[in-house]
Design a protein around this motif. Structure first.
Motif, PDB file in Angstrom:
ATOM      1  N   LEU A 206       0.832  -1.206   0.000  1.00  0.00           N
ATOM      2  CA  LEU A 206       0.000   0.000   0.000  1.00  0.00           C
ATOM      3  C   LEU A 206       0.864   1.252   0.000  1.00  0.00           C
ATOM      4  CD1 LEU A 206      -2.683  -0.830   2.741  1.00  0.00           C
ATOM      5  CD2 LEU A 206      -2.870  -1.167   0.277  1.00  0.00           C
ATOM      6  N   THR A 207       0.446   2.253  -0.785  1.00  0.00           N
ATOM      7  CA  THR A 207       1.047   3.576  -0.692  1.00  0.00           C
ATOM      8  C   THR A 207      -0.065   4.585  -0.417  1.00  0.00           C
ATOM      9  OG1 THR A 207       0.791   4.236  -3.017  1.00  0.00           O
ATOM     10  CG2 THR A 207       2.726   2.913  -2.439  1.00  0.00           C
ATOM     11  N   HIS A 208       0.322   5.732   0.118  1.00  0.00           N
ATOM     12  CA  HIS A 208      -0.637   6.806   0.376  1.00  0.00           C
ATOM     13  C   HIS A 208       0.061   8.129   0.094  1.00  0.00           C
ATOM     14  CE1 HIS A 208      -3.620   9.398   2.198  1.00  0.00           C
ATOM     15  NE2 HIS A 208      -4.398   8.358   2.443  1.00  0.00           N
ATOM     16  N   GLN A 209      -0.599   8.961  -0.705  1.00  0.00           N
ATOM     17  CA  GLN A 209       0.051  10.198  -1.141  1.00  0.00           C
ATOM     18  C   GLN A 209       0.282  11.194  -0.011  1.00  0.00           C
ATOM     19  OE1 GLN A 209      -2.770  11.597  -4.094  1.00  0.00           O
ATOM     20  NE2 GLN A 209      -3.728  12.984  -2.624  1.00  0.00           N
ATOM     21  N   SER A 210      -0.311  10.953   1.161  1.00  0.00           N
ATOM     22  CA  SER A 210      -0.099  11.831   2.305  1.00  0.00           C
ATOM     23  C   SER A 210       0.753  11.187   3.391  1.00  0.00           C
ATOM     24  CB  SER A 210      -1.451  12.265   2.905  1.00  0.00           C
ATOM     25  OG  SER A 210      -2.223  12.960   1.951  1.00  0.00           O
ATOM     26  N   GLU A 211       1.254   9.977   3.134  1.00  0.00           N
ATOM     27  CA  GLU A 211       2.068   9.270   4.119  1.00  0.00           C
ATOM     28  C   GLU A 211       3.456   8.994   3.556  1.00  0.00           C
ATOM     29  OE1 GLU A 211       0.087   5.739   5.334  1.00  0.00           O
ATOM     30  OE2 GLU A 211      -1.735   6.770   5.999  1.00  0.00           O
ATOM     31  N   HIS A 212       4.457   9.060   4.410  1.00  0.00           N
ATOM     32  CA  HIS A 212       5.839   8.857   3.949  1.00  0.00           C
ATOM     33  C   HIS A 212       6.258   7.397   3.970  1.00  0.00           C
ATOM     34  CE1 HIS A 212       6.384   8.855   8.331  1.00  0.00           C
ATOM     35  NE2 HIS A 212       7.529   8.237   8.123  1.00  0.00           N
ATOM     36  N   THR A 213       5.385   6.508   4.430  1.00  0.00           N
ATOM     37  CA  THR A 213       5.743   5.093   4.544  1.00  0.00           C
ATOM     38  C   THR A 213       5.039   4.233   3.499  1.00  0.00           C
ATOM     39  OG1 THR A 213       3.964   4.720   6.143  1.00  0.00           O
ATOM     40  CG2 THR A 213       6.148   5.271   7.025  1.00  0.00           C
TER      41      THR A 213
END
Length: 356
Positions: A206-213
């Motif tokens: 999973l990626t999230h455009q507002s998360e750095h992880t």
């Protein structure tokens, strides 16, 4: 009316910065790899007169078909070995009531694919051997991306409000035939911009455009088993090496990181790109990484060294890039930039590599 062009973009494209020389044991020559001379090829560009962008492009699992969506309610499928003329495509319509945004091919069958639309909030399933859609699934939230499991019986989809949901294929209750259903996630809310199965199908990246992880979930449990810092300002793209060695991630920071999947450490950072990353794709042999970004080009880099090999000119920023499943050919798409006093913007598809 559509027309075909082969001239590169008029804007000057800056050359990528070349990193320091890599260790000798990682080079193509030492490993006996014969890399294509990418600088010898030119993009093949196909334009479409449309005020909208071509949003997504994808190859079938056997590489004989190329699907594109974005400019209207129609799904267009080409057989690139025969022709990429705009009029030579097979069109599929009637499944969506508004513009189509995304296409994904079933990894187990070259004729099965699905599409999604943010505006009509549907996922539609198709069989390329028939003109009518096979099944429609209305959704509560607008879908943004789709990703099949390796066995083709599960689909992860993310929504424009950055959540992940699951569709599964099978029978429920008194049903006599198998079809797609919304899966029960046990009340779990999973934030995500993109969601990708691992090669076995028992894990999700999973990626999230507002998360750095980058987060790794087990499947079907959907529990977090790994969370790795990756990017400043948000992680927007991820891709898995077909050999199972590396995970590539891209962010708003214009950096691409390569993680060793056996130890979950970042072993290589690619800084060739000058813009925010949009999409990543590994070649079929895992030797090359294509990087689509907010600039008018696509970078091709060597995976084992991180060295930029070629900067492919594009008619505009591409939201996606996809390697052919058995050839060193990439497909990408988008929309030309609006220029003051210039022609109206147009949608485009481009192919780059040997034989194109």
């Amino acid at each position: 009316m559509a027309s075909q062009f082969t001239s590169p973009n008029d804007e000057e494209i800056p050359p990528p910065e070349r990193p320091p020389s890599p260790p000798p044991h990682t080079t193509f020559q030492t490993r006996g790899v014969h890399a294509p001379t990418f600088s010898a090829f030119r993009p093949r560009d196909i334009r479409f007169t449309s005020p909208h962008a071509m949003n997504h492009i994808a190859w079938s699992c056997d590489g004989k078909k190329l699907g594109a969506v974005g400019i209207d309610r129609i799904v267009r499928i080409w057989s690139p070995e025969k022709s990429m003329e705009p009029r030579s495509c097979t069109t599929f319509s009637g499944g969506h009531s508004d513009d189509v945004d995304y296409i994904a091919w079933n990894p187990t069958h070259p004729d099965l694919f699905c599409t999604s639309s943010q505006k009509d909030r549907r996922v539609v399933f198709w069989d390329g051997r028939q003109s009518r859609y096979v099944q429609q699934i209305p959704l509560k939230f607008a879908p943004s991306q789709l990703n099949y499991s390796p066995d083709g019986k599960t689909i992860l989809y993310t929504t424009i409000n950055k959540q992940m949901f699951v569709l599964t294929y099978g029978k429920e209750g008194d049903e006599t035939k198998e079809q797609w259903h919304q899966a029960d996630m046990g009340g779990k809310v999973i934030p995500a911009s993109t969601a990708t199965f691992n090669h076995v199908g028992d894990g999700i990246v999973l990626t999230h455009q507002s998360e750095h992880t980058i987060r790794i979930l087990d499947y079907p449990g959907l529990n977090v088993v790994q969370s790795t810092p990756a990017h400043v300002g948000g992680c927007v793209a991820a891709a898995l090496d077909p050999r199972g060695r590396y995970l590539a991630s891209g962010g708003h920071d214009s950096i691409v990181n390569l993680f060793d999947l056996s130890e979950w450490i970042c072993i290589r950072t690619i800084t060739a790109c000058d813009n925010s990353i949009n999409a990543l794709s590994f070649s079929h042999d895992g030797e090359f990484l294509a990087i689509a970004n907010a600039g008018n080009y696509v970078d091709i880099c060597a995976v084992e060294t991180g060295i930029p090999l070629h900067r492919v000119p594009a008619l505009g920023p591409s939201p996606t890039v996809s390697w052919h499943p058995s050839k060193h050919v990439i497909a990408y798409c988008g929309q030309t930039r609006i220029r003051e006093g210039g022609p109206p913007p147009s949608a485009w598809i481009s192919l780059f590599g040997p034989g194109m």
